[in-house]
Scaffold this motif. Structure first.
Motif, mmCIF file in Angstrom:
data_model
loop_
_atom_site.group_PDB
_atom_site.id
_atom_site.type_symbol
_atom_site.label_atom_id
_atom_site.label_comp_id
_atom_site.label_asym_id
_atom_site.label_seq_id
_atom_site.Cartn_x
_atom_site.Cartn_y
_atom_site.Cartn_z
ATOM 1 N N ASN A 177 41.103 37.126 32.586
ATOM 2 C CA ASN A 177 42.439 37.726 32.704
ATOM 3 C C ASN A 177 42.678 38.842 31.684
ATOM 4 O O ASN A 177 43.802 39.352 31.587
ATOM 5 C CB ASN A 177 43.521 36.652 32.532
ATOM 6 N N ASN A 178 41.639 39.208 30.930
ATOM 7 C CA ASN A 178 41.804 40.278 29.947
ATOM 8 C C ASN A 178 42.102 41.595 30.659
ATOM 9 O O ASN A 178 41.418 41.976 31.616
ATOM 10 C CB ASN A 178 40.527 40.411 29.103
ATOM 11 N N ARG A 179 43.095 42.320 30.181
ATOM 12 C CA ARG A 179 43.548 43.567 30.827
ATOM 13 C C ARG A 179 42.479 44.657 30.792
ATOM 14 O O ARG A 179 42.490 45.575 31.602
ATOM 15 C CB ARG A 179 44.816 44.058 30.134
ATOM 16 N N TYR A 180 41.538 44.545 29.861
ATOM 17 C CA TYR A 180 40.473 45.546 29.760
ATOM 18 C C TYR A 180 39.673 45.654 31.060
ATOM 19 O O TYR A 180 39.201 46.726 31.419
ATOM 20 C CB TYR A 180 39.544 45.188 28.593
ATOM 21 N N LEU A 181 39.530 44.555 31.764
ATOM 22 C CA LEU A 181 38.734 44.547 32.991
ATOM 23 C C LEU A 181 39.333 45.433 34.078
ATOM 24 O O LEU A 181 38.624 45.870 34.993
ATOM 25 C CB LEU A 181 38.575 43.118 33.509
ATOM 26 N N ASN A 182 40.631 45.701 33.986
ATOM 27 C CA ASN A 182 41.273 46.566 34.986
ATOM 28 C C ASN A 182 40.836 48.022 34.821
ATOM 29 O O ASN A 182 40.798 48.791 35.792
ATOM 30 C CB ASN A 182 42.796 46.473 34.878
ATOM 31 N N LYS A 183 40.499 48.391 33.595
ATOM 32 C CA LYS A 183 40.086 49.765 33.325
ATOM 33 C C LYS A 183 39.123 49.741 32.127
ATOM 34 O O LYS A 183 39.522 50.033 31.001
ATOM 35 C CB LYS A 183 41.303 50.641 33.026
ATOM 36 N N PRO A 184 37.853 49.391 32.377
ATOM 37 C CA PRO A 184 36.893 49.204 31.275
ATOM 38 C C PRO A 184 36.334 50.522 30.729
ATOM 39 O O PRO A 184 35.155 50.820 30.876
ATOM 40 C CB PRO A 184 35.807 48.352 31.930
ATOM 41 N N SER A 188 40.697 52.007 26.839
ATOM 42 C CA SER A 188 41.155 50.618 26.962
ATOM 43 C C SER A 188 40.496 49.726 25.915
ATOM 44 O O SER A 188 41.113 48.798 25.380
ATOM 45 C CB SER A 188 40.846 50.090 28.366
ATOM 46 N N SER A 273 31.291 42.383 30.542
ATOM 47 C CA SER A 273 31.542 43.753 30.981
ATOM 48 C C SER A 273 30.749 44.694 30.076
ATOM 49 O O SER A 273 30.510 44.382 28.895
ATOM 50 C CB SER A 273 33.033 44.066 30.898
#
Length: 315
Positions: A177-184, A188, A273
């Protein structure tokens, strides 16, 4: 009498002379000429101040002195033969030995533990003592009380032997659920909160931050420094396994060697990631004392551990 002034080959000659009781036969047995053997007998008589062999009834009969020397010479020659024989090759199937290996928890979990598990299944007499870097100092290594130190070393004495175990790239480990995964991407990554994990060398390590709060660079942060960037570090730790527990927080990212991250992700719900910038791969080496370099059990351990390391995938 100074032993350095004595030709110890003379004892071999005397042993054969007493057995053969004949100068010609003794010379033939030792592949010497008869004059050479006669000269050796003369030197032996001077050395022991005794005729050693005297002619009687057509043979050379040993004197009482020669007969008293015979068992002592045989014992000495037997000992010399044992000392000069090549060492037996190490056979792990019937050996009773404990190997002592120093490694941080990254290498302990990805390399040492699975290696030991494999050996325990095959060789009931092998035991292992695994130590952490804080348990070991240079003196332990120099004395050979530790068989191997495996780590990423910032520096090492030139006297030590070494071998490369593997090179490992970095990746990011985090909660799904880490937000970084949305825009790696790098932006970010820099906006996220991070776990700093590092352990190199041996002995106790100093604190990462000083009173002013300035940060001591590690492998990842040196790469960011080249980009004139820094990351926001919330937790500093020396233990890679702790990173998996900390990453249960969806806000934190741990940038770890890939083999470690793969192992942690395999046993948790965490995900991996890519790192959004170039980090120089770390090189893992194993070091050992020159005192152990030619020991047969140690040669076996090094060979088997390197062979096993080549099977540990990094993808």
């Amino acid at each position: 009498m100074n032993i350095r002034n004595v030709d110890l080959n003379l004892l071999v000659y005397l042993n054969v002379l007493i057995d053969e009781q004949n100068v010609s036969k003794a010379a033939n047995k030792l592949a010497l000429t008869q004059p050479a053997m006669s000269n050796a007998l003369k030197r032996l008589r001077d050395l022991f101040d005794d005729p050693l062999l005297v002619r009687a009834a057509g043979n050379m009969t040993p004197t009482a002195k020669a007969l008293s020397l015979k068992p002592e010479i045989e014992a000495l020659l037997k000992m010399a033969e044992a000392i000069t024989q090549p060492s037996d090759l190490f056979d792990p199937t019937d050996a009773q030995v404990t190997f002592r290996i120093m490694a941080n928890d990254y290498l302990e979990s990805t390399l040492v533990a699975p290696f030991i598990t494999e050996q325990l299944e095959k060789y009931p007499g092998l035991n292992f003592d695994v130590l952490s870097p804080s348990d070991v100092n240079l003196q332990d290594m120099e004395k050979g009380t530790i068989d191997l130190a495996i780590n990423r070393f910032n520096g090492m004495p030139r006297s030590f032997h070494q071998a490369s175990v593997w090179r490992d790239n970095y990746c990011c480990l985090m909660h799904p659920n880490n937000r970084y995964l949305n825009k790696p991407d790098l932006q970010s990554y820099l906006a996220a909160q991070h776990i700093w994990v590092n352990r190199a060398g041996w002995g106790a390590e100093a604190a990462v931050t000083n009173k002013s709060g300035s940060q001591k660079l590690g492998w990842v942060d040196e790469a960011l420094w080249q980009l004139e960037q820094t990351r926001h570090i919330r937790v500093f730790t020396r233990h890679y396994m702790v990173a998996s527990l900390l990453c249960q927080s969806a806000k934190l990212i741990a940038t770890l060697p890939r083999r470690q991250a793969m192992l942690l992700a395999k046993h948790t719900d965490l995900v991996i990631s890519p790192v959004p910038f170039q980090v120089v791969p770390i090189e893992i080496k194993m070091l050992w004392s020159p005192l152990l370099h030619h020991a047969s059990p140690h040669q076996w351990l090094r060979r088997e551990l390197l062979n096993f390391a080549s099977t540990v995938a990094d993808r």
